[in-house]
Design an enzyme around this catalytic site. Structure first.
Site, PDB file in Angstrom:
ATOM      1  NE  ARG A  10     -30.687  -1.566   4.893  1.00  0.00           N
ATOM      2  CZ  ARG A  10     -31.748  -1.587   5.673  1.00  0.00           C
ATOM      3  NH1 ARG A  10     -32.609  -0.598   5.655  1.00  0.00           N
ATOM      4  NH2 ARG A  10     -31.969  -2.612   6.504  1.00  0.00           N
ATOM      5  CD  GLU A  16     -35.790  -6.430   4.120  1.00  0.00           C
ATOM      6  OE1 GLU A  16     -34.623  -6.334   4.565  1.00  0.00           O
ATOM      7  OE2 GLU A  16     -36.367  -5.515   3.530  1.00  0.00           O
ATOM      8  CG  HIS A  17     -35.360 -11.639   6.655  1.00  0.00           C
ATOM      9  ND1 HIS A  17     -34.688 -11.675   7.855  1.00  0.00           N
ATOM     10  CD2 HIS A  17     -36.404 -10.788   6.837  1.00  0.00           C
ATOM     11  CE1 HIS A  17     -35.311 -10.905   8.739  1.00  0.00           C
ATOM     12  NE2 HIS A  17     -36.356 -10.354   8.136  1.00  0.00           N
ATOM     13  N   GLY A 101     -33.962   3.544  15.168  1.00  0.00           N
ATOM     14  CA  GLY A 101     -34.870   2.458  15.491  1.00  0.00           C
ATOM     15  C   GLY A 101     -36.006   2.271  14.517  1.00  0.00           C
ATOM     16  N   GLY A 103     -35.553   1.076  11.270  1.00  0.00           N
ATOM     17  CA  GLY A 103     -35.232   0.120  10.223  1.00  0.00           C
ATOM     18  C   GLY A 103     -34.505   0.729   9.047  1.00  0.00           C
ATOM     19  CG  ASP A 147     -28.516  -3.208   7.389  1.00  0.00           C
ATOM     20  OD1 ASP A 147     -29.166  -3.471   6.355  1.00  0.00           O
ATOM     21  OD2 ASP A 147     -28.931  -3.463   8.531  1.00  0.00           O
ATOM     22  CE1 TYR A 196     -31.603 -10.227  10.378  1.00  0.00           C
ATOM     23  CE2 TYR A 196     -29.981 -11.631  11.439  1.00  0.00           C
ATOM     24  CZ  TYR A 196     -30.362 -10.828  10.387  1.00  0.00           C
ATOM     25  OH  TYR A 196     -29.503 -10.645   9.333  1.00  0.00           O
TER      26      TYR A 196
END
Length: 340
Positions: A10, A16-17, A101, A103, A147, A196
């Site tokens: 995806r 974001e966040h 890796g 994202g 995700d 994170y």
């Protein structure tokens, strides 16, 4: 009996966040997938991968925590096994064209495909919840559900407006005249795991001061005394607003407005959430200078990884000397060969 399941990666267009605080996100499943083929049987799950030198070997009912399993990619397989508790294992193979890796949720695609190949039955939301739990026990990262839900519930030709509090999912059509390109910064996300967790804790502290960020206003945020917590909360609150505005822009075909929202979102991720890097900032600026590019921002957790850019359909994909992929909004995960 042989089962073949596939699940897409995806890209998150904006939002974001925000998922860990029950906010809004706008991801889309992409036309890059992980395929898992398993011959079911036995009390161990043994998977080989075209991209990994060592196999994932997970004994059903093992007492070894998934986060301690080796090789590292096997931890996500072990997480799915721990959450699903399948009665039968198997031997099989994993193939993927989701960049690992970068994202683009290669781990979520693996989890969702493994779960389906092991016989998971349930709704896309139930599948996403199970695989979110698998990722958490595998990685130790308190990730949100975006995700896995994007991979499980994707709709061809659409992004998904997801309310991460209610888990309501609303498809939003991507205009035909818009090309979506993912550009790899080449910078691996070395700090993503530890930072994170720190960002999530800071958001929780902000919520302790003013209540749920998903329903907070910028005026509420200004009441937070701690400057760092105030910046973190301001990003989340304004990012939720940007998601709403992005959905409206997509529906109206206002691609310039959509591009501006992405650039604003990147500034917020850089200045308030502090998850960008000099490499990502320079990449976004370079993309936005190119003809036919409406906007760009980092996508994913940050600290490296990829940027997403919005281009006119007939625009040239910028050649910046790094890897890039044109991606299309695609359908979610499925079993393509069921047991017979």
């Amino acid at each position: 009996m042989t089962v073949v399941a596939r699940a897409p990666g995806r890209v998150n267009l904006i939002g974001e966040h925000t998922d860990t605080t029950g906010g809004l996100v706008l991801p889309m499943a992409i036309d890059r997938r992980t395929v898992v083929e398993i011959e079911r049987g036995g009390s161990t799950l043994h998977l080989v991968s075209d991209d990994e030198p060592d196999a994932a070997v997970v004994a059903l009912g093992s007492s070894v925590p998934p986060a301690e399993v080796h090789p590292v990619w096997a931890r996500y397989v072990a997480g799915v096994v721990e959450v699903l508790r399948p009665a039968v294992g198997g031997r099989g193979r994993v193939r993927t064209d989701v960049p690992i890796g970068a994202g683009l949720s290669s781990s979520a695609a693996l989890e969702v495909a493994v779960a389906l190949a092991l016989g998971f039955e349930g709704t896309p939301i139930e599948l996403a919840r199970a695989c979110q739990s698998a990722e958490q026990v595998a990685s130790g990262v308190p990730c949100g559900i975006m995700d896995q839900l994007a991979s499980a519930a994707g709709v061809e030709g659409h992004a998904l407006l997801v309310d991460c509090h209610t888990l309501d999912v609303e498809p939003v059509q991507i205009p035909d005249g818009l090309r979506i390109v993912v550009v790899d910064s080449g910078q691996r996300r070395a700090l993503a795991t530890s930072e994170y967790g720190a960002r999530r804790a800071q958001c929780e502290a902000a919520e302790a001061a003013i209540g749920p960020l998903r329903s907070a206003t910028v005026a509420d945020v200004e009441r937070i005394a701690d400057a760092v917590l105030r910046r973190r909360a301001r990003h989340v609150v304004t990012e939720n607003e940007r998601v709403r505005a992005a959905v409206a822009a997509l529906r109206e075909g206002a691609v310039d407005e959509l591009g501006s929202l992405l650039v604003d979102g990147h500034r917020s991720l850089r200045n308030d959430f502090e998850v960008s890097t000099a490499v990502l900032d320079e990449l976004v600026e370079a993309l936005c200078r190119r003809p036919g590019v409406h906007g760009a921002r980092l996508t994913g957790a940050g600290f490296g990884g990829c940027c997403v850019a919005l281009l006119d359909a007939d625009a040239e994909v910028p050649d910046l000397g790094v890897r890039s992929w044109v991606v299309r909004p695609s359908a979610g995960a499925s079993v393509v060969q069921a047991p017979t």
